[in-house]
Design a protein around this motif. Structure first.
Motif, PDB file in Angstrom:
ATOM      1  N   GLY A   1      -2.887 -12.168   5.234  1.00 19.87           N
ATOM      2  CA  GLY A   1      -2.577 -12.160   3.822  1.00 19.87           C
ATOM      3  C   GLY A   1      -1.628 -11.043   3.458  1.00 19.87           C
ATOM      4  N   HIS A   2      -1.682 -10.646   2.185  1.00 18.40           N
ATOM      5  CA  HIS A   2      -0.827  -9.562   1.701  1.00 18.40           C
ATOM      6  C   HIS A   2      -1.506  -8.879   0.522  1.00 18.40           C
ATOM      7  CE1 HIS A   2       0.558 -12.010  -1.746  1.00 18.40           C
ATOM      8  NE2 HIS A   2       0.467 -13.014  -0.887  1.00 18.40           N
ATOM      9  N   LEU A   3      -1.028  -7.685   0.207  1.00 18.64           N
ATOM     10  CA  LEU A   3      -1.593  -6.901  -0.881  1.00 18.64           C
ATOM     11  C   LEU A   3      -0.573  -5.878  -1.337  1.00 18.64           C
ATOM     12  CD1 LEU A   3      -3.939  -4.166   0.490  1.00 18.64           C
ATOM     13  CD2 LEU A   3      -2.819  -5.758   2.015  1.00 18.64           C
ATOM     14  N   PRO A   4      -0.748  -5.316  -2.540  1.00 19.13           N
ATOM     15  CA  PRO A   4       0.144  -4.242  -2.978  1.00 19.13           C
ATOM     16  C   PRO A   4       0.015  -3.043  -2.032  1.00 19.13           C
ATOM     17  CG  PRO A   4      -1.137  -5.101  -4.822  1.00 19.13           C
ATOM     18  CD  PRO A   4      -1.715  -5.689  -3.571  1.00 19.13           C
ATOM     19  N   GLU A   5       1.142  -2.379  -1.782  1.00 16.53           N
ATOM     20  CA  GLU A   5       1.120  -1.283  -0.818  1.00 16.53           C
ATOM     21  C   GLU A   5       0.166  -0.153  -1.196  1.00 16.53           C
ATOM     22  OE1 GLU A   5       4.886   1.442  -2.239  1.00 16.53           O
ATOM     23  OE2 GLU A   5       5.274  -0.189  -0.840  1.00 16.53           O
TER      24      GLU A   5
ATOM     25  N   ILE B   1       0.376  -4.869  10.700  1.00 18.86           N
ATOM     26  CA  ILE B   1       0.728  -4.573   9.307  1.00 18.86           C
ATOM     27  C   ILE B   1       2.247  -4.446   9.227  1.00 18.86           C
ATOM     28  CG2 ILE B   1       0.500  -2.945   7.407  1.00 18.86           C
ATOM     29  CD1 ILE B   1      -2.190  -2.076   8.618  1.00 18.86           C
ATOM     30  N   VAL B   2       2.828  -5.143   8.259  1.00 22.04           N
ATOM     31  CA  VAL B   2       4.281  -5.091   8.038  1.00 22.04           C
ATOM     32  C   VAL B   2       4.512  -4.751   6.575  1.00 22.04           C
ATOM     33  CG1 VAL B   2       6.411  -6.431   8.049  1.00 22.04           C
ATOM     34  CG2 VAL B   2       4.708  -6.811   9.835  1.00 22.04           C
ATOM     35  N   GLY B   3       5.318  -3.752   6.332  1.00 23.88           N
ATOM     36  CA  GLY B   3       5.626  -3.369   4.962  1.00 23.88           C
ATOM     37  C   GLY B   3       6.223  -1.979   4.919  1.00 23.88           C
ATOM     38  N   ASP B   4       6.267  -1.419   3.741  1.00 22.16           N
ATOM     39  CA  ASP B   4       6.835  -0.082   3.547  1.00 22.16           C
ATOM     40  C   ASP B   4       5.770   0.792   2.909  1.00 22.16           C
ATOM     41  OD1 ASP B   4       8.506   2.051   3.396  1.00 22.16           O
ATOM     42  OD2 ASP B   4       9.714   1.263   1.740  1.00 22.16           O
TER      43      ASP B   4
ATOM     44  N   ASN C   1       7.520  -0.850   9.874  1.00 24.21           N
ATOM     45  CA  ASN C   1       8.046  -0.481   8.574  1.00 24.21           C
ATOM     46  C   ASN C   1       9.232  -1.382   8.260  1.00 24.21           C
ATOM     47  OD1 ASN C   1       9.308   0.734   6.370  1.00 24.21           O
ATOM     48  ND2 ASN C   1       8.612   2.765   6.985  1.00 24.21           N
ATOM     49  N   MET C   2       9.106  -2.124   7.163  1.00 20.68           N
ATOM     50  CA  MET C   2      10.167  -3.022   6.706  1.00 20.68           C
ATOM     51  C   MET C   2      10.167  -3.032   5.185  1.00 20.68           C
ATOM     52  SD  MET C   2       9.611  -6.401   9.066  1.00 20.68           S
ATOM     53  CE  MET C   2      11.099  -7.193   8.494  1.00 20.68           C
ATOM     54  N   PRO C   3      11.324  -3.197   4.572  1.00 17.53           N
ATOM     55  CA  PRO C   3      11.332  -3.367   3.111  1.00 17.53           C
ATOM     56  C   PRO C   3      10.515  -4.612   2.745  1.00 17.53           C
ATOM     57  CG  PRO C   3      13.567  -3.124   3.968  1.00 17.53           C
ATOM     58  CD  PRO C   3      12.657  -3.244   5.146  1.00 17.53           C
ATOM     59  N   SER C   4       9.648  -4.482   1.748  1.00 17.18           N
ATOM     60  CA  SER C   4       8.768  -5.618   1.428  1.00 17.18           C
ATOM     61  C   SER C   4       8.407  -5.701  -0.042  1.00 17.18           C
ATOM     62  CB  SER C   4       7.502  -5.552   2.282  1.00 17.18           C
ATOM     63  OG  SER C   4       6.811  -4.346   2.040  1.00 17.18           O
ATOM     64  N   SER C   5       9.218  -5.158  -0.918  1.00 11.65           N
ATOM     65  CA  SER C   5       9.006  -5.276  -2.368  1.00 11.65           C
ATOM     66  C   SER C   5       7.613  -4.837  -2.800  1.00 11.65           C
ATOM     67  CB  SER C   5       9.260  -6.713  -2.836  1.00 11.65           C
ATOM     68  OG  SER C   5      10.544  -7.120  -2.479  1.00 11.65           O
ATOM     69  N   ASP C   6       7.188  -3.682  -2.343  1.00 13.56           N
ATOM     70  CA  ASP C   6       5.892  -3.102  -2.717  1.00 13.56           C
ATOM     71  C   ASP C   6       4.693  -3.897  -2.221  1.00 13.56           C
ATOM     72  OD1 ASP C   6       7.219  -1.021  -4.032  1.00 13.56           O
ATOM     73  OD2 ASP C   6       7.295  -2.153  -5.905  1.00 13.56           O
ATOM     74  N   GLU C   7       4.890  -4.818  -1.286  1.00 15.93           N
ATOM     75  CA  GLU C   7       3.803  -5.606  -0.702  1.00 15.93           C
ATOM     76  C   GLU C   7       3.651  -5.248   0.772  1.00 15.93           C
ATOM     77  OE1 GLU C   7       2.223  -7.565  -3.701  1.00 15.93           O
ATOM     78  OE2 GLU C   7       1.995  -8.774  -1.902  1.00 15.93           O
ATOM     79  N   VAL C   8       2.435  -5.337   1.246  1.00 15.56           N
ATOM     80  CA  VAL C   8       2.127  -5.155   2.659  1.00 15.56           C
ATOM     81  C   VAL C   8       1.554  -6.477   3.159  1.00 15.56           C
ATOM     82  CG1 VAL C   8       0.655  -3.919   4.296  1.00 15.56           C
ATOM     83  CG2 VAL C   8       1.663  -2.691   2.381  1.00 15.56           C
TER      84      VAL C   8
END
Length: 184
Positions: free
Chosen positions: A82-86, A180-183, A10-17
Motif C-alpha cells: 500500500g501507501h501512506l503519507p510520508e 519502502i519507496v519514497g522520500d 529514496n525516490m520523489p513520491s509527492s509526499d507519499e511512501v
C-alpha cells in the motif's frame, strides 16, 4: 527489535511512501484447501479481529489516517502492500505489528461473507476476472489453484484453514522483506 529486512529506495513520491512486505508462503501451501478456494484467502485478513476490532474496521481506521494497506495472498507469497503519507511512517510499523501479534479469529463473520461472495459472483462486476475465470476453467479444468474467484468454491471448512494460514504467516513476519519507496 524486529527481524524482517528493510530495503529503502529514496525516490520523489509527492509526499507519499509506497511499501510492500513480502512473506514466503501462499495459498498453494495450505493443506486441505479445496479447488478454487485459494482465490478467497486474501480476504481472511478482513474476517478476523486485529488490535481488538473487526479486520474491516482496522483497515478503515488506517484509511482515515491516509494509509492504504492491502493484504494479498498469491499461490506462493503473502504480500501486504500500500501507501501512506510520508509523515505517518511510524503508523506503518504499528499496523504491521498489530497484524503480526494482535489478530484473533472471528469465525462468526464467515457465514455472511460466504453468502455475500456467492451473491456477488452471480453477477460479477469485474468482467475481466469473470472472463479469466472462464478461460482458466476451460484450459485447466482440474487446476486447484486458480487466482480467480468463482461461484460455489467456498466450503464450510474454508475459514479454519485460511485463519490457520494467516496465523502461521503472521508468526513468521520477522522472516519477511519490507520494501519502502519514497522520500522520507
Amino acid at each position: 527489535p524486529n527481524g524482517f529486512k528493510v530495503v529503502y529506495r529514496n525516490m520523489p513520491s509527492s509526499d507519499e511512501v509506497y511499501y510492500t512486505l513480502a512473506l514466503n508462503g501462499g495459498y498453494g501451501g495450505i493443506s486441505g484447501l479445496s479447488g478454487g478456494e485459494g482465490a478467497f484467502v486474501s480476504d481472511i485478513f478482513r474476517l478476523c479481529r486485529i488490535a481488538g476490532m473487526k479486520g474491516e474496521e482496522f483497515f478503515d481506521a488506517l484509511a482515515l489516517q491516509g494509509m492504504v494497506m492491502n493484504p494479498r495472498v498469491t499461490m506462493s507469497n503473502t504480500l501486504i502492500e500500500g501507501h501512506l503519507p510520508e509523515d505517518r511512517i511510524v503508523l506503518l510499523f504499528q499496523a504491521l505489528q498489530a497484524l503480526s501479534t494482535k489478530h484473533s479469529p472471528m469465525e462468526e463473520s464467515f457465514g455472511y461473507y460466504r453468502k455475500s461472495e456467492e451473491m456477488a459472483l452471480e453477477h460479477p462486476k469485474n468482467a475481466y476476472s469473470a472472463r479469466m475465470n472462464a478461460i482458466d476453467s476451460i484450459m485447466c479444468p482440474g487446476y486447484r489453484y486458480s487466482p480467480y474467484k468463482s461461484k460455489g468454491r467456498l466450503t464450510s471448512s474454508f475459514y479454519s484453514k485460511a485463519y490457520a494460514f494467516l496465523d502461521a504467516q503472521m508468526s513468521k513476519m520477522n522472516d519477511g522483506v519490507l520494501v519502502i519507496v519514497g522520500d522520507i
